[in-house]
Structure formats: structure tokens, C-alpha cells
Design a protein around this motif. Structure first.
Motif, PDB file in Angstrom:
ATOM      1  N   CYS A 134       0.852  -1.200   0.000  1.00 25.05           N
ATOM      2  CA  CYS A 134       0.000   0.000   0.000  1.00 25.05           C
ATOM      3  C   CYS A 134       0.885   1.246   0.000  1.00 25.05           C
ATOM      4  O   CYS A 134       2.033   1.203   0.464  1.00 25.05           O
ATOM      5  N   THR A 161       0.723   3.557   1.983  1.00 18.57           N
ATOM      6  CA  THR A 161       1.120   3.852   3.364  1.00 18.57           C
ATOM      7  C   THR A 161       2.425   3.136   3.721  1.00 18.57           C
ATOM      8  O   THR A 161       3.215   3.641   4.515  1.00 18.57           O
ATOM      9  N   HIS A 207      -0.318  -4.351   5.649  1.00 20.33           N
ATOM     10  CA  HIS A 207      -1.582  -4.309   6.386  1.00 20.33           C
ATOM     11  C   HIS A 207      -2.773  -4.623   5.482  1.00 20.33           C
ATOM     12  O   HIS A 207      -3.908  -4.339   5.844  1.00 20.33           O
ATOM     13  N   ASP A 224      -8.568  -2.289   3.086  1.00 21.43           N
ATOM     14  CA  ASP A 224      -7.852  -1.015   3.105  1.00 21.43           C
ATOM     15  C   ASP A 224      -8.248  -0.104   1.941  1.00 21.43           C
ATOM     16  O   ASP A 224      -9.207   0.652   2.039  1.00 21.43           O
TER      17      ASP A 224
HETATM   18 ZN   LIG Z   1      -2.831   0.965   3.418  1.00 27.82          ZN
END
Ligand SMILES: [Zn+2]
Ligand SMILES: NC(=O)c1ccc[n+]([C@@H]2O[C@H](COP(=O)([O-])OP(=O)(O)OC[C@H]3O[C@@H](n4cnc5c(N)ncnc54)[C@H](O)[C@@H]3O)[C@@H](O)[C@H]2O)c1
Ligand SMILES: [Zn+2]
Length: 352
Positions: free
Chosen positions: A42, A44, A63, A158
Motif C-alpha cells: 500500500c 502507506t 496491512h 484497506d
Molecule cells: Zn494501506
């Protein structure tokens, strides 16, 4: 000796290694242990990877994952061994003041997988196994019927839900939605805006492949290298600006650009993550336009059931943004491809 498993750990910024680590096991009665079948990288993850978010060395990253439940704590009631589940990227307790007010992203005990001690010390999902705490609240059983593939459901934990929430919290049917950033979250936000009945969806980026992907999904793509995004949005909205603008980037320059695109009385929705202590914004413009601002860690568990249902109904198809499938053993190369935007979205198989 405890059994081991392979996991992608961040040794230092820009240094991901796949290595053998102890296999986790459940410790709380509300935990489940999941054998991971798919895991993704991701945007992030790029915050620690690029050193913008400092985390201690050797954290297991990731995640966004799904898999099969191998062990279940004695207090778990909704999930049993053998179920296939997807989990929210952010874990909440379900009992604190914020959770009771349907704001799990602000949970007093909020933890995010794979982002180190400061975010709850929860080992990540770019690995063969992961423990999901408070599983009845944070995991969902994957539907076995309907139009959604595993790859669609994977993103309900997510990016798809983040993009969906970013739009759902500020949009009315018929609205013009402008999305700054055509990364995975921006593409999912654009997809959600279409599914929720936006009049037009405009998406802005500088990466040709990502803009093409957005166009394929029916958005109007604006290449910021070629035209001024604010001129393009004004042109398409009778000089008003967009009703809802989503900052799906998480950088000061993108946020400033997003503010210039919102109409007076419109909404600015910020799923992009900010870790800087302070940034400089055109505050008078925000104030005089009376812009409503929504931001923060997504309330994934509040929205993921809607996202799963819309995916099962074939109305959201986030798997279309996957550009690469690789083995977990290739994680270092996968991070490089994602950071340089050569890949739009990468799904890793922990078994290879
Ligand atoms: Zn993420
Ligand atoms: N709020 C949450 O809970 C949550 C959940 C998932 C991701 N995120 C955040 O969302 C953001 C996007 O994630 P992603 O996976 O799509 O990441 P990404 O880094 O792959 O995508 C960002 C995109 O923005 C583009 N971009 C950069 N600057 C720009 C600018 N000034 N104008 C237009 N486009 C610009 C880049 O070219 C890239 O395509 C990240 O900050 C991530 O941390 C937040
Ligand atoms: Zn809570």
C-alpha cells in the motif's frame, strides 16, 4: 525450537528483506491466527520505506491481506477455524468512547498492522501468518458467492474502503468529484464515486499508466504535467469548482492543489496520510470558501461491509488496478517497482 515463517521486514529505509522469523501464535482469547494467501503493498507502506515515518528496524510490513483461519481464541464467536477472512488494516477495540460512536479510526487503542511500535506494535501481513486481534470486530468472512474475486475482497481491508469512505462522507448523487492522485487509493475513490452516482469524476496525476487506468473506469483524466488542474476543474464545473475533492496523495503540494479545486461550500476529504508536524496551507482560501474538511485514519470496519456487498454485486471491481503479481520472496523488487510508480498495485503470494 519455535516454527518459523517467511516475512518481509524493513531493515532500514529502502531496505526490505524477506527473512525467517518466529511464526506468531494467538495470545488473547479474542485473537485469530490467519495463514495468509494474498497480501498487497500500500502507499502507506511507502511512508516508512521512504523514511518519512520513522519506525524501529525489522518490523514486519504490510496491512492488506486475506487468508484462512488456522486458530481461534476462546472468546471469538463470529469466526471459526477454516473460515477465509479479510481484516481491516487498522484494528479497533469496539468498546471505547470513539468506537461506540462509530469512529473506529479514532479508537483509543487503535493499532495498524506493520507500522511499528508507535502504531500499536502489530506485526504486519506481508508474511505467511498474522495474528488479528479483536477478530470479531476487525475481520470479515469472505463471501463465497457473487461477482467478487479474492482480489476484490483483498482491498476491502484497506484501499477500496478508504477510497469509498473518502467519497461517501461528502458526496451527493450528481456531484462533481475531483480526485488528486491516481494511485491505488485515488483510483478506488474514483471508482466509488461512480458507483455512488457522481455526475462527473475528474482525476489528476502525472503518471500516464495510472491516468489511463482511471480513464478506463470512466473518469476524466487530467495530466498535471500538461494542464493546470484548477483550470480543468473550473472548465468542467461552470467555474464553480468541484463539490467534493479527495486528496489521495498525502503531500503538501497535493493538498494545496486540492484546496484550489473545491467550490465555495464544498468538501475536502483527505485520506492521504500526513506525518509532518506542520505544513503551510492557504488558510484564508479555505476559510472564505467555507470548505468542510474530513480527514484521518479511515473508519474501515464501519464501511467494509458496504464495500464487500458492492463488490459481491459487481458494482466495485478494485482488482482491475492490479498491475503486478509477485512472490513474497520478491518483496524488495516489488517495493522498488511500486515506489517508482512502474507498478500501480502489487499483490504478493506468501507461498512463493
Ligand atoms: Zn494501506
Ligand atoms: N486514511 C487511511 O486510512 C489511508 C489508507 C490507505 C492509504 N492512505 C494514504 O493514501 C495516500 C495514497 O495511497 P496510494 O496507495 O494511492 O499511494 P501512491 O503513493 O501509490 O499514490 C499517490 C499518487 O499521487 C500522485 N501524486 C503525487 N503528487 C501529486 C500531485 N501534486 N498532484 C497529483 N498527483 C500527485 C503520484 O503520482 C501517485 O500516483 C497515501 O498517503 C497513503 O498513505 C491512507
Ligand atoms: Zn476503540
Amino acid at each position: 525450537m519455535a516454527p518459523t515463517m517467511n516475512a518481509a521486514v524493513l531493515r532500514a529505509p529502502h531496505t526490505v528483506e524477506v527473512t525467517a522469523v518466529p511464526r506468531p501464535s494467538i495470545s488473547e482469547p479474542t485473537d485469530i491466527l490467519v495463514r495468509i494467501e494474498k497480501t498487497a503493498i500500500c502507499g502507506t507502506d511507502l511512508h516508512p520505506y521512504e523514511g518519512r515515518l520513522e519506525i524501529e528496524p525489522d518490523v514486519i510490513l504490510g496491512h492488506e491481506f486475506l487468508g484462512t483461519v488456522e486458530a481461534v481464541g476462546s472468546a471469538v464467536t463470529q469466526i471459526t477455524e477454516g473460515d477465509r477472512v479479510v481484516a481491516s488494516c487498522a484494528v479497533s477495540c469496539g468498546a471505547c468512547y470513539q468506537c461506540r460512536r462509530h469512529q473506529p479510526g479514532n479508537c483509543a487503542g487503535s493499532r495498524i498492522f506493520g507500522l511499528g511500535l508507535a502504531l500499536g506494535d502489530l506485526a504486519g501481513g506481508q508474511a505467511e501468518y498474522v495474528v488479528v486481534p479483536s477478530a470479531d470486530i476487525n475481520a470479515r468472512i469472505i463471501p463465497t458467492a457473487g461477482a467478487a474475486s479474492d482480489d476484490d475482497i483483498l482491498f476491502a481491508g484497506d484501499i477500496m474502503t478508504t477510497g469509498y469512505e473518502a467519497v461517501a462522507r461528502g458526496m451527493r448523487p450528481g456531484d462533481t468529484v475531483a480526485v488528486v492522485g491516481a494511485g491505488p487509493v485515488g483510483l478506488c475513490a474514483a471508482m466509488a464515486a461512480k458507483a455512488l452516482g457522481a455526475g462527473q469524476v475528474i482525476i489528476i496525476d502525472r503518471v500516464t499508466s495510472r491516468l489511463k487506468e482511471a480513464q478506463n473506469d470512466g473518469a476524466i483524466a487530467v495530466d498535471a504535467r500538461e494542464s493546470d488542474p484548477s483550470d480543468a476543474v473550473l472548465d468542467l464545473t461552470d467555474w464553480r469548482g468541484a463539490d467534493l475533492v479527495v486528496d489521495a496523495v498525502g503531500h503538501e503540494t497535493a493538498l494545496v492543489s486540492a484546496i484550489s479545486l473545491v467550490r465555495a461550500g464544498g468538501t475536502l476529504s483527505i485520506p492521504g496520510v500526513y506525518t509532518e508536524e506542520s505544513i503551510t496551507l492557504p488558510f484564508a482560501e479555505l476559510y472564505l470558501k467555507g470548505v468542510k474538511v474530513e480527514m484521518g485514519v479511515s473508519h474501515i470496519t464501519e464501511y467494509m461491509d458496504e464495500v464487500i456487498a458492492l463488490s459481491v454485486a459487481g458494482k466495485l471491481k478494485p482488482s482491475s488496478i492490479i498491475s503486478h503479481r509477485m512472490g513474497l520472496s520478491e518483496a524488495a523488487e516489488a517495493y522498488r517497482l511500486f515506489e517508482t510508480r512502474e507498478a500501480t498495485k502489487i499483490v504478493l503470494d506468501p507461498r512463493s
